[in-house]
Motif scaffolding. Structure first.
Motif, PDB file in Angstrom:
ATOM      1  N   ILE A   2       0.873  -1.182   0.000  1.00 41.77           N
ATOM      2  CA  ILE A   2       0.000   0.000   0.000  1.00 41.77           C
ATOM      3  C   ILE A   2       0.905   1.226   0.000  1.00 41.77           C
ATOM      4  N   VAL A   3       0.847   1.992  -1.072  1.00 43.15           N
ATOM      5  CA  VAL A   3       1.769   3.108  -1.278  1.00 43.15           C
ATOM      6  C   VAL A   3       1.035   4.437  -1.166  1.00 43.15           C
ATOM      7  N   TYR A   4       1.460   5.232  -0.188  1.00 38.37           N
ATOM      8  CA  TYR A   4       0.938   6.599  -0.030  1.00 38.37           C
ATOM      9  C   TYR A   4       1.845   7.521  -0.829  1.00 38.37           C
ATOM     10  N   ILE A   5       1.256   8.275  -1.753  1.00 37.67           N
ATOM     11  CA  ILE A   5       2.003   9.201  -2.595  1.00 37.67           C
ATOM     12  C   ILE A   5       1.585  10.610  -2.218  1.00 37.67           C
ATOM     13  N   PHE A   6       2.559  11.438  -1.870  1.00 40.43           N
ATOM     14  CA  PHE A   6       2.248  12.805  -1.462  1.00 40.43           C
ATOM     15  C   PHE A   6       3.402  13.736  -1.804  1.00 40.43           C
ATOM     16  N   GLY A   7       3.140  15.042  -1.720  1.00 39.44           N
ATOM     17  CA  GLY A   7       4.179  16.019  -2.012  1.00 39.44           C
ATOM     18  C   GLY A   7       3.634  17.425  -2.053  1.00 39.44           C
ATOM     19  N   ASN A   8       4.470  18.314  -2.505  1.00 38.07           N
ATOM     20  CA  ASN A   8       4.151  19.742  -2.518  1.00 38.07           C
ATOM     21  C   ASN A   8       3.125  20.094  -3.592  1.00 38.07           C
ATOM     22  N   GLY A   9       2.338  21.117  -3.298  1.00 44.22           N
ATOM     23  CA  GLY A   9       1.330  21.583  -4.244  1.00 44.22           C
ATOM     24  C   GLY A   9       1.903  22.388  -5.391  1.00 44.22           C
ATOM     25  N   ASN A  10       3.101  22.914  -5.216  1.00 38.70           N
ATOM     26  CA  ASN A  10       3.679  23.785  -6.235  1.00 38.70           C
ATOM     27  C   ASN A  10       4.799  23.107  -7.027  1.00 38.70           C
ATOM     28  N   ILE A  11       4.723  21.816  -7.210  1.00 38.25           N
ATOM     29  CA  ILE A  11       5.773  21.065  -7.911  1.00 38.25           C
ATOM     30  C   ILE A  11       5.811  21.416  -9.402  1.00 38.25           C
ATOM     31  N   LYS A  12       7.011  21.482  -9.945  1.00 40.84           N
ATOM     32  CA  LYS A  12       7.172  21.651 -11.389  1.00 40.84           C
ATOM     33  C   LYS A  12       6.925  20.305 -12.062  1.00 40.84           C
ATOM     34  N   TYR A  13       6.374  20.327 -13.268  1.00 37.10           N
ATOM     35  CA  TYR A  13       6.085  19.068 -13.948  1.00 37.10           C
ATOM     36  C   TYR A  13       7.359  18.254 -14.180  1.00 37.10           C
ATOM     37  N   SER A  14       8.451  18.902 -14.495  1.00 32.90           N
ATOM     38  CA  SER A  14       9.713  18.167 -14.716  1.00 32.90           C
ATOM     39  C   SER A  14      10.161  17.453 -13.441  1.00 32.90           C
ATOM     40  N   ASP A  15       9.930  18.065 -12.278  1.00 35.01           N
ATOM     41  CA  ASP A  15      10.252  17.394 -11.015  1.00 35.01           C
ATOM     42  C   ASP A  15       9.293  16.232 -10.759  1.00 35.01           C
ATOM     43  N   PHE A  16       8.031  16.404 -11.114  1.00 37.71           N
ATOM     44  CA  PHE A  16       7.067  15.312 -10.987  1.00 37.71           C
ATOM     45  C   PHE A  16       7.522  14.117 -11.816  1.00 37.71           C
ATOM     46  N   GLU A  17       7.930  14.368 -13.054  1.00 40.90           N
ATOM     47  CA  GLU A  17       8.402  13.275 -13.914  1.00 40.90           C
ATOM     48  C   GLU A  17       9.604  12.573 -13.299  1.00 40.90           C
ATOM     49  N   GLU A  18      10.548  13.346 -12.820  1.00 42.68           N
ATOM     50  CA  GLU A  18      11.795  12.784 -12.300  1.00 42.68           C
ATOM     51  C   GLU A  18      11.614  12.027 -10.985  1.00 42.68           C
ATOM     52  N   PHE A  19      10.885  12.589 -10.048  1.00 42.64           N
ATOM     53  CA  PHE A  19      10.822  12.029  -8.703  1.00 42.64           C
ATOM     54  C   PHE A  19       9.585  11.173  -8.413  1.00 42.64           C
ATOM     55  N   TYR A  20       8.585  11.242  -9.280  1.00 44.91           N
ATOM     56  CA  TYR A  20       7.361  10.484  -9.043  1.00 44.91           C
ATOM     57  C   TYR A  20       6.993   9.560 -10.196  1.00 44.91           C
ATOM     58  N   LEU A  21       6.877  10.113 -11.389  1.00 41.31           N
ATOM     59  CA  LEU A  21       6.292   9.377 -12.502  1.00 41.31           C
ATOM     60  C   LEU A  21       7.060   8.105 -12.838  1.00 41.31           C
ATOM     61  N   LYS A  22       8.368   8.164 -12.861  1.00 39.91           N
ATOM     62  CA  LYS A  22       9.117   6.948 -13.214  1.00 39.91           C
ATOM     63  C   LYS A  22       8.909   5.851 -12.173  1.00 39.91           C
ATOM     64  N   LEU A  23       8.763   6.223 -10.899  1.00 37.30           N
ATOM     65  CA  LEU A  23       8.508   5.232  -9.852  1.00 37.30           C
ATOM     66  C   LEU A  23       7.097   4.667  -9.969  1.00 37.30           C
ATOM     67  N   ILE A  24       6.140   5.535 -10.215  1.00 37.57           N
ATOM     68  CA  ILE A  24       4.746   5.111 -10.328  1.00 37.57           C
ATOM     69  C   ILE A  24       4.560   4.196 -11.537  1.00 37.57           C
ATOM     70  N   LYS A  25       5.200   4.515 -12.640  1.00 38.84           N
ATOM     71  CA  LYS A  25       5.103   3.658 -13.826  1.00 38.84           C
ATOM     72  C   LYS A  25       5.620   2.256 -13.525  1.00 38.84           C
ATOM     73  N   ARG A  26       6.671   2.177 -12.762  1.00 39.69           N
ATOM     74  CA  ARG A  26       7.241   0.882 -12.390  1.00 39.69           C
ATOM     75  C   ARG A  26       6.270   0.095 -11.512  1.00 39.69           C
ATOM     76  N   LEU A  27       5.558   0.773 -10.633  1.00 38.83           N
ATOM     77  CA  LEU A  27       4.668   0.106  -9.687  1.00 38.83           C
ATOM     78  C   LEU A  27       3.275  -0.176 -10.232  1.00 38.83           C
ATOM     79  N   ALA A  28       2.830   0.582 -11.203  1.00 37.77           N
ATOM     80  CA  ALA A  28       1.442   0.500 -11.675  1.00 37.77           C
ATOM     81  C   ALA A  28       1.076  -0.890 -12.195  1.00 37.77           C
ATOM     82  N   ASN A  29       2.045  -1.648 -12.669  1.00 33.63           N
ATOM     83  CA  ASN A  29       1.760  -2.977 -13.199  1.00 33.63           C
ATOM     84  C   ASN A  29       1.848  -4.067 -12.140  1.00 33.63           C
ATOM     85  N   GLU A  30       2.280  -3.718 -10.955  1.00 31.54           N
ATOM     86  CA  GLU A  30       2.380  -4.683  -9.869  1.00 31.54           C
ATOM     87  C   GLU A  30       1.096  -4.658  -9.044  1.00 31.54           C
TER      88      GLU A  30
END
Length: 135
Positions: A2-30
């Motif tokens: 069970i993965v809780y995903i959270f962070g700042n409201g003012n994140i830049k999209y490039s930071d979202f891609e780098e620090f979140y999206l690649k991890l989420i893509k890896r987990l989404a199929n599990e």
């Protein structure tokens, strides 16, 4: 998991891609259950990504009405669980932290004069031995 995903409201999209999206893509199929809040920034970006990827999402929110939820048409959003009624950020976040086993978070806003809510949640997760998912 069970993965809780959270962070700042003012994140830049490039930071979202780098620090979140690649991890989420890896987990989404599990076999992963995601917990997400309904605030702007990280929360809405995560929801927009997950809406067509998985039905294993729980959205938690303050009060009786969600601030944001992606479109349900031809997505998996209609299968998501919604849990509301929390009185404030702290009670909502504590609920998520207590039920999660893992977390994904990155703080961009803390400095020597101010510790952000995101950083406080990271520290709470760590003190409760929740597993941080990173690279």
């Amino acid at each position: 998991m069970i993965v809780y995903i959270f962070g700042n409201g003012n994140i830049k999209y490039s930071d979202f891609e780098e620090f979140y999206l690649k991890l989420i893509k890896r987990l989404a199929n599990e076999n992963v259950q995601f917990i997400v809040c309904d605030f702007r920034g990280v929360d809405t970006l995560i929801m927009e990504y997950l809406k067509c990827e998985t039905e294993k999402v729980t959205i938690i929110h303050i009060g009786e009405k969600l601030r944001y939820l992606p479109d349900k048409y031809k997505t998996k959003v209609s299968q998501w669980k919604i849990k509301g009624g929390f009185e404030d950020d702290k009670s909502r976040d504590n609920y998520a932290i207590n039920i999660c086993t893992h977390f994904i978070a990155k703080d961009f806003n803390s400095n020597k004069n101010r510790i952000s809510g995101t950083q406080k949640n990271i520290e709470l997760c760590q003190s409760l031995n929740k597993i941080k998912i990173d690279e």
